[in-house]
Motif scaffolding. Structure first.
Motif, PDB file in Angstrom:
ATOM      1  N   HIS A  18      10.532  -1.547   7.714  1.00  0.00           N
ATOM      2  CA  HIS A  18      10.850  -1.889   6.315  1.00  0.00           C
ATOM      3  C   HIS A  18      11.750  -0.812   5.728  1.00  0.00           C
ATOM      4  CE1 HIS A  18       7.938  -5.154   6.334  1.00  0.00           C
ATOM      5  NE2 HIS A  18       7.104  -4.330   6.954  1.00  0.00           N
ATOM      6  N   ARG A  24      11.916  -0.440   1.861  1.00  0.00           N
ATOM      7  CA  ARG A  24      10.847   0.307   1.195  1.00  0.00           C
ATOM      8  C   ARG A  24      11.189   1.784   1.093  1.00  0.00           C
ATOM      9  NH1 ARG A  24       5.371  -2.200   3.956  1.00  0.00           N
ATOM     10  NH2 ARG A  24       5.816  -4.377   3.448  1.00  0.00           N
ATOM     11  N   TRP A  25      11.745   2.305   2.193  1.00  0.00           N
ATOM     12  CA  TRP A  25      12.086   3.733   2.191  1.00  0.00           C
ATOM     13  C   TRP A  25      13.184   4.016   1.191  1.00  0.00           C
ATOM     14  CZ3 TRP A  25       8.979   7.114   4.279  1.00  0.00           C
ATOM     15  CH2 TRP A  25       8.082   6.684   5.260  1.00  0.00           C
ATOM     16  N   SER A  67      14.081   2.263  -1.478  1.00  0.00           N
ATOM     17  CA  SER A  67      13.636   2.111  -2.862  1.00  0.00           C
ATOM     18  C   SER A  67      12.734   3.270  -3.259  1.00  0.00           C
ATOM     19  CB  SER A  67      12.927   0.776  -3.051  1.00  0.00           C
ATOM     20  OG  SER A  67      11.893   0.650  -2.106  1.00  0.00           O
ATOM     21  N   ALA A  68      11.925   3.777  -2.343  1.00  0.00           N
ATOM     22  CA  ALA A  68      11.059   4.908  -2.663  1.00  0.00           C
ATOM     23  C   ALA A  68      11.898   6.117  -3.046  1.00  0.00           C
ATOM     24  CB  ALA A  68      10.164   5.240  -1.472  1.00  0.00           C
ATOM     25  N   VAL A  69      12.978   6.353  -2.306  1.00  0.00           N
ATOM     26  CA  VAL A  69      13.853   7.497  -2.603  1.00  0.00           C
ATOM     27  C   VAL A  69      14.459   7.335  -3.995  1.00  0.00           C
ATOM     28  CG1 VAL A  69      16.032   8.617  -1.975  1.00  0.00           C
ATOM     29  CG2 VAL A  69      14.352   8.033  -0.200  1.00  0.00           C
ATOM     30  N   VAL A  71      13.343   5.610  -6.546  1.00  0.00           N
ATOM     31  CA  VAL A  71      12.325   5.753  -7.593  1.00  0.00           C
ATOM     32  C   VAL A  71      11.994   7.222  -7.813  1.00  0.00           C
ATOM     33  CG1 VAL A  71       9.900   5.333  -8.139  1.00  0.00           C
ATOM     34  CG2 VAL A  71      11.323   3.472  -7.322  1.00  0.00           C
ATOM     35  N   VAL A  72      11.813   7.968  -6.726  1.00  0.00           N
ATOM     36  CA  VAL A  72      11.480   9.387  -6.844  1.00  0.00           C
ATOM     37  C   VAL A  72      12.605  10.123  -7.562  1.00  0.00           C
ATOM     38  CG1 VAL A  72      11.155  11.527  -5.536  1.00  0.00           C
ATOM     39  CG2 VAL A  72       9.915   9.451  -4.883  1.00  0.00           C
ATOM     40  N   ASN A 119      -2.592   1.370   3.388  1.00  0.00           N
ATOM     41  CA  ASN A 119      -1.149   1.562   3.389  1.00  0.00           C
ATOM     42  C   ASN A 119      -0.735   2.725   4.270  1.00  0.00           C
ATOM     43  OD1 ASN A 119      -0.033  -0.488   1.883  1.00  0.00           O
ATOM     44  ND2 ASN A 119      -0.608   0.478  -0.052  1.00  0.00           N
TER      45      ASN A 119
END
Lengths: 310, 255
Positions: free
Chosen positions: A29, A32-33, A35-37, A39-40, A300
């Protein structure tokens, strides 16, 4: 990979029936990675912006446990709990009235819900507070007589304003809960010889609770926040007490942070409680209970690793 | 007629809005009789059963249980509707078993059986509990007393439902397709319980598709179609030598 095979070999690999476990590469995924970056990065920017703003963080910390603030906090909890209790009782009463075959009670309930759900709670608060303009004296002939102004303290006005408004919403929630119970339940109770009232109390309402409880929790969280409106009737709750300090000490934004902090604490604590209450009432009706937050985090985390053969 | 019939229907009509379901039903059920109602779906047999304990209100005709009109009081040639409480009181004596069991899911099997005696008859809890245990034992479920309905199979749930109805010590039991929602291998247990009841002399009206049960246990059988009684008689006669074309064609499909 060796570890995977190890754990499996301890499993029920019965001799004589050898079967090869599937060892597939899991779907990656990448989204996901990424989008996580993103968001952070956004969060970091936001924290930086706040840290550079004209905010005295020391003041926030100082006032967090200020006596006046804690008093406001207590009053917020008090008015919320009391108004919710009034709302629950009224909601139950009007829901049953609305569903009754009696056209008079049905019409009264409809009218109540129509008015108290249809006008802003802010207006209702102000109207209760100024009730003396219409009824200068409260006169329950043989029992009680007093000036309305003396009776309608800020707390009473706040309680009536929030409680009666809440009652209208709760009535609709309870009605939905009652209607969710299978009609066969009522028929079975009637066939045993129960009257309508007993059927409602013993059979229908206990089953309706499962449907009623989750939205009621939502209503209470709403109530904790809506109670900030009662400063309009001079009831000094959390928001009022913090903003009073804020304007006195010209630390306006700082004291709003204090208020936000305590509101978040209240709603968070209650949300946790709500989750477990709902989980409890789901027993027997759901095949698998929802995961607790802790179980979810663990689930998770394990998907990040290579899957164990299951 | 020497014995007063347990149930007597004269020209009973029932409609739901424009749908005319019962179009003049006449029948009599004698005390201690096992009375079977068969017929195609939509023929009105379940509706008729529900009229007997006033879950549905009839539109025309006369329907009486044990000599008393259902849902009304007759005085000076006028009919007066009964109050909610009076209707409830009359239902105590009539047990009903539903196709979908309708056990109370928030109560254990034992609590389901105790509910009627404790709440309606105001029986002491300890007494009701002992009787409920005995009734569960009678339907073969003594070991399931503490289970909730979701933890029971369909057949077990239906047997608890029968025990729940019996706890009120009714003089008449109504069965509304009691085995239609059950897996085939569970039907036998429920029918065995009903057979036992019949042997004990309970008056029973059974809406059913179990022709074997009707033939073996039934004392009387009525074939209904399109809201009227088409044919009635002893189950063996009606099932083996049906006289009417509609009965013949129905039986040819189900036997």
């Amino acid at each position: 990979m060796t570890e995977v095979t190890d754990t499996f070999d301890k499993g029920p690999a019965v001799a004589g029936s050898p079967y090869e476990p599937i060892r597939a590469i899991p779907v990656r995924h990448y989204g996901r990675w990424i989008s996580a970056v993103v968001v952070v990065a956004l969060l970091a920017w936001l924290v930086y912006a706040f840290s550079q703003g004209n905010i005295l963080w020391g003041t926030v910390w100082d006032k967090l446990f200020d006596r006046t603030v804690l008093q406001g906090l207590w009053r917020t909890v008090l008015i919320s709990v009391c108004a919710m209790a009034v709302g629950l009782v009224l909601g139950l009463l009007f829901a049953v009235m609305r569903l009754s075959k009696n056209p008079v009670t049905g019409a009264v309930a409809w009218l109540y819900i129509w008015f108290f759900r249809g006008t802003p709670v802010y207006v209702q608060l102000l109207m209760w507070f100024n009730l003396a303009l219409i009824f200068p004296v409260i006169n329950l002939m043989p029992l009680y007589k007093n000036d309305t102004v003396a009776v309608m303290t800020p707390f009473v006005a706040a309680l009536l304003g929030l409680g009666l408004n809440e009652g209208a919403y709760m009535a609709e929630i309870v009605r939905a809960g009652i209607q969710s119970v299978d009609e066969g339940q009522t028929e079975a109770a009637h066939a045993l010889g129960m009257t309508g009232t007993r059927t409602m109390r013993r059979i229908v309402l206990p089953q309706a609770m499962r449907v009623i409880i989750p939205p009621t929790g939502n209503e209470f969280i709403n109530m904790l926040k809506t109670s900030s409106l009662v400063s309009a009737v001079q009831y000094t709750e959390l928001l009022r007490s913090t903003s009073n300090i804020g304007s006195d000490s010209t630390a306006i934004m700082e004291l709003y942070f204090v208020a936000c902090f305590w509101y978040l604490v209240l709603t968070s604590v209650f949300s946790v409680g709500q989750f477990y209450v709902e989980r409890r009432y789901a027993r027997g009706s759901l095949r698998t209970l929802p995961l607790t937050p802790w179980q979810k985090v663990r689930a998770n985390l394990t998907t990040l690793r290579r899957p164990k053969v299951a | 007629m020497s014995v007063q019939p347990m149930v007597k229907a004269e020209a009973v009509h029932k409609s739901f809005g424009a749908a005319h379901i019962l179009k003049g039903v006449d029948l009599e059920v004698a005390p201690r009789e096992v009375f079977c109602l068969i017929g195609p779906s939509g023929s009105g047999k379940s509706t008729f059963l529900r009229c007997i304990n006033h879950l549905e209100q009839i539109n025309a005709g006369r329907l009486s249980v044990d000599g008393h009109l259902v849902g009304y009081r007759e005085h000076d040639g006028k009919l007066y509707e009964l109050k909610d409480r009076e209707v409830a009181a009359k239902r105590r004596d009539i047990g009903m078993v539903f196709q979908r069991f309708n056990l109370f899911p928030h109560m254990t099997a034992l609590e389901n059986v105790m509910e009627g005696p404790v709440q309606v008859k105001r029986e002491a809890k300890a007494v009701a509990r002992e009787r409920a245990k005995a009734l569960l034992d009678r339907v073969g479920l003594a070991d399931k007393a503490g289970n909730y309905p979701t933890q029971l199979s369909g057949g077990q749930q239906q047997r608890v439902a029968i025990a729940r109805a019996l706890a009120m010590e009714p003089k008449l039991m109504l069965f509304d397709e009691p085995t239609s929602a059950l897996d085939p291998e569970l039907v036998g247990d429920v029918l065995d319980v009903m057979r036992g009841l019949a042997e004990d002399g309970m008056t029973m009206i059974v809406v059913t598709h179990e022709m074997g049960f009707a033939r073996e246990v039934g004392d009387a059988l009525v074939f209904m179609d399109d809201g009227v009684v088409v044919e009635s008689g002893h189950p063996r006669d009606v099932l083996s030598r049906p006289q009417h074309e509609r009965t013949k064609s129905f039986l040819s499909k189900v036997l």
